[in-house]
Motif scaffolding. Structure first.
Motif, mmCIF file in Angstrom:
data_model
loop_
_atom_site.group_PDB
_atom_site.id
_atom_site.type_symbol
_atom_site.label_atom_id
_atom_site.label_comp_id
_atom_site.label_asym_id
_atom_site.label_seq_id
_atom_site.Cartn_x
_atom_site.Cartn_y
_atom_site.Cartn_z
ATOM 1 N N ALA A 46 46.630 41.129 36.995
ATOM 2 C CA ALA A 46 45.762 41.078 38.188
ATOM 3 C C ALA A 46 44.377 40.557 37.819
ATOM 4 C CB ALA A 46 45.659 42.453 38.831
ATOM 5 N N GLU A 47 43.858 40.982 36.666
ATOM 6 C CA GLU A 47 42.535 40.521 36.246
ATOM 7 C C GLU A 47 42.562 39.029 35.915
ATOM 8 O OE1 GLU A 47 41.287 43.155 33.101
ATOM 9 O OE2 GLU A 47 41.462 44.896 34.417
ATOM 10 N N PHE A 48 43.635 38.573 35.267
ATOM 11 C CA PHE A 48 43.748 37.163 34.906
ATOM 12 C C PHE A 48 43.700 36.276 36.146
ATOM 13 C CE2 PHE A 48 46.267 33.333 34.113
ATOM 14 C CZ PHE A 48 45.566 32.797 33.036
ATOM 15 N N PHE A 49 44.386 36.697 37.206
ATOM 16 C CA PHE A 49 44.420 35.919 38.435
ATOM 17 C C PHE A 49 43.313 36.299 39.414
ATOM 18 C CE2 PHE A 49 48.821 35.408 36.949
ATOM 19 C CZ PHE A 49 48.885 34.031 36.943
ATOM 20 N N HIS A 50 42.395 37.156 38.974
ATOM 21 C CA HIS A 50 41.257 37.594 39.785
ATOM 22 C C HIS A 50 41.698 38.261 41.087
ATOM 23 C CE1 HIS A 50 38.594 35.578 36.991
ATOM 24 N NE2 HIS A 50 39.366 34.527 37.074
ATOM 25 N N LEU A 51 42.776 39.040 41.011
ATOM 26 C CA LEU A 51 43.291 39.770 42.166
ATOM 27 C C LEU A 51 43.007 41.259 42.066
ATOM 28 C CD1 LEU A 51 46.767 37.990 42.371
ATOM 29 C CD2 LEU A 51 44.735 37.529 43.759
ATOM 30 N N ASP A 52 42.291 41.658 41.045
ATOM 31 C CA ASP A 52 42.002 43.070 40.824
ATOM 32 C C ASP A 52 40.884 43.546 41.760
ATOM 33 O OD1 ASP A 52 40.407 41.279 39.159
ATOM 34 O OD2 ASP A 52 39.448 43.098 38.423
ATOM 35 N N TRP A 53 40.702 44.854 41.810
ATOM 36 C CA TRP A 53 39.694 45.445 42.692
ATOM 37 C C TRP A 53 38.297 44.908 42.411
ATOM 38 C CZ3 TRP A 53 41.170 51.322 42.256
ATOM 39 C CH2 TRP A 53 42.378 51.552 42.928
ATOM 40 N N THR A 54 37.966 44.746 41.142
ATOM 41 C CA THR A 54 36.609 44.330 40.787
ATOM 42 C C THR A 54 36.289 42.940 41.323
ATOM 43 O OG1 THR A 54 36.762 45.682 38.795
ATOM 44 C CG2 THR A 54 34.999 44.045 38.870
ATOM 45 N N ASN A 55 37.175 42.005 41.088
ATOM 46 C CA ASN A 55 36.933 40.649 41.592
ATOM 47 C C ASN A 55 36.905 40.618 43.116
ATOM 48 O OD1 ASN A 55 36.656 38.619 39.380
ATOM 49 N ND2 ASN A 55 38.480 39.692 38.672
ATOM 50 N N SER A 56 37.790 41.379 43.755
ATOM 51 C CA SER A 56 37.778 41.450 45.220
ATOM 52 C C SER A 56 36.468 42.046 45.722
ATOM 53 C CB SER A 56 38.951 42.288 45.712
ATOM 54 O OG SER A 56 40.168 41.646 45.443
ATOM 55 N N ALA A 57 36.015 43.113 45.073
ATOM 56 C CA ALA A 57 34.760 43.751 45.486
ATOM 57 C C ALA A 57 33.589 42.789 45.334
ATOM 58 C CB ALA A 57 34.518 45.019 44.669
ATOM 59 N N ARG A 58 33.576 42.046 44.255
ATOM 60 C CA ARG A 58 32.480 41.094 44.047
ATOM 61 C C ARG A 58 32.466 40.013 45.116
ATOM 62 N NH1 ARG A 58 33.442 41.248 37.647
ATOM 63 N NH2 ARG A 58 32.026 42.993 37.219
ATOM 64 N N ARG A 59 33.641 39.641 45.633
ATOM 65 C CA ARG A 59 33.715 38.634 46.688
ATOM 66 C C ARG A 59 33.284 39.195 48.041
ATOM 67 N NH1 ARG A 59 38.512 37.262 43.891
ATOM 68 N NH2 ARG A 59 39.790 38.462 45.346
ATOM 69 N N HIS A 60 33.453 40.514 48.257
ATOM 70 C CA HIS A 60 33.222 41.105 49.576
ATOM 71 C C HIS A 60 31.899 41.865 49.721
ATOM 72 C CE1 HIS A 60 37.591 40.455 49.773
ATOM 73 N NE2 HIS A 60 37.368 40.299 51.064
ATOM 74 N N LEU A 61 31.308 42.265 48.619
ATOM 75 C CA LEU A 61 30.113 43.106 48.691
ATOM 76 C C LEU A 61 28.889 42.364 48.190
ATOM 77 C CD1 LEU A 61 31.692 46.378 47.278
ATOM 78 C CD2 LEU A 61 31.117 45.899 49.655
ATOM 79 N N GLY A 62 27.749 42.744 48.708
ATOM 80 C CA GLY A 62 26.492 42.140 48.274
ATOM 81 C C GLY A 62 25.702 43.060 47.361
ATOM 82 N N VAL A 63 26.419 43.890 46.587
ATOM 83 C CA VAL A 63 25.759 44.802 45.652
ATOM 84 C C VAL A 63 26.366 44.595 44.270
ATOM 85 C CG1 VAL A 63 25.265 46.527 47.440
ATOM 86 C CG2 VAL A 63 27.363 46.714 46.093
ATOM 87 N N PRO A 64 25.669 45.015 43.214
ATOM 88 C CA PRO A 64 26.243 44.893 41.871
ATOM 89 C C PRO A 64 27.541 45.699 41.754
ATOM 90 C CG PRO A 64 23.907 45.444 41.754
ATOM 91 C CD PRO A 64 24.322 45.567 43.185
ATOM 92 N N VAL A 65 28.526 45.106 41.082
ATOM 93 C CA VAL A 65 29.825 45.755 40.875
ATOM 94 C C VAL A 65 30.100 45.760 39.374
ATOM 95 C CG1 VAL A 65 32.310 45.654 41.312
ATOM 96 C CG2 VAL A 65 30.690 44.970 43.114
ATOM 97 N N LEU A 66 30.313 46.959 38.842
ATOM 98 C CA LEU A 66 30.611 47.134 37.425
ATOM 99 C C LEU A 66 32.028 47.659 37.290
ATOM 100 C CD1 LEU A 66 29.719 47.332 34.415
ATOM 101 C CD2 LEU A 66 28.946 49.655 34.940
ATOM 102 N N HIS A 67 32.810 47.051 36.391
ATOM 103 C CA HIS A 67 34.160 47.519 36.140
ATOM 104 C C HIS A 67 34.186 48.220 34.787
ATOM 105 C CE1 HIS A 67 38.640 46.535 35.244
ATOM 106 N NE2 HIS A 67 38.509 47.729 35.786
ATOM 107 N N LEU A 68 34.616 49.472 34.789
ATOM 108 C CA LEU A 68 34.797 50.230 33.562
ATOM 109 C C LEU A 68 36.271 50.565 33.406
ATOM 110 C CD1 LEU A 68 31.866 52.820 33.825
ATOM 111 C CD2 LEU A 68 31.902 50.696 32.521
ATOM 112 N N LEU A 69 36.748 50.513 32.178
ATOM 113 C CA LEU A 69 38.115 50.949 31.916
ATOM 114 C C LEU A 69 38.100 52.434 31.624
ATOM 115 C CD1 LEU A 69 39.426 48.013 29.692
ATOM 116 C CD2 LEU A 69 39.783 48.399 32.140
#
Length: 162
Positions: A134-157
């Motif tokens: 999902a991360e490789f194809f940018h379909l994960d939550w983080t990439n989706s959030a970055r496309r939809h939100l106007g706030v900083p988005v941090l992804h932690l494992l």
């Protein structure tokens, strides 16, 4: 107040809670965490699986008879998600933080967007297990959030509790 929305895939471990709090330890204003746990919709999952297999005409009618079982399964799923949310909130509170939260049956990004809008979130932290494809194809939550939100988005494992 500096509102941070946490979208978590599973319960915050103590190390994860500590990591999140450490990110904001030097904030000049108080921080409030809003924990969001997406909750699987059992009935929709079964219906989607049946449709994906192209067997809705065979099994679809039988699904009606299973509604009570699915409702019972949904109660168990909701209960576990609510307990997970409560324990995650408590871990943040044990570290002296303000925290609240809840579960959502909406798509995770839709629920995240709604929560950020509702609380005036100024930052989003997404905690997940690794999802390489999902991360490789940018379909994960983080990439989706970055496309939809106007706030900083941090992804932690998520870290294993040790």
């Amino acid at each position: 107040m500096y509102d941070v929305v946490l979208l978590v895939e599973q319960e915050l471990t103590e190390p994860d809670a500590q990591r999140v709090v450490e990110l904001h330890q030097d904030m000049p204003e108080p921080v409030k965490y809003h924990v969001l746990v997406p909750c699987h919709n059992a009935e929709a999952g079964v219906e989607a699986s049946i449709s994906a297999l192209g067997t809705a005409d065979l099994y679809g009618p039988g699904l009606t008879e299973q509604r009570a079982d699915l409702a019972e399964a949904q109660k168990a799923i909701d209960s576990e998600a609510t307990d997970c949310t409560g324990r995650s909130i408590q871990r943040l509170r044990d570290l002296g933080q303000q925290a609240e939260g809840g579960i959502s049956h909406d798509r995770p990004i839709d629920a995240l967007t709604a929560t950020v809008d509702k609380v005036g979130g100024r930052e989003v932290i997404i905690l997940t297990r690794p999802h390489i494809v999902a991360e490789f194809f940018h379909l994960d939550w983080t990439n989706s959030a970055r496309r939809h939100l106007g706030v900083p988005v941090l992804h932690l494992l998520e870290q294993d509790e040790k």
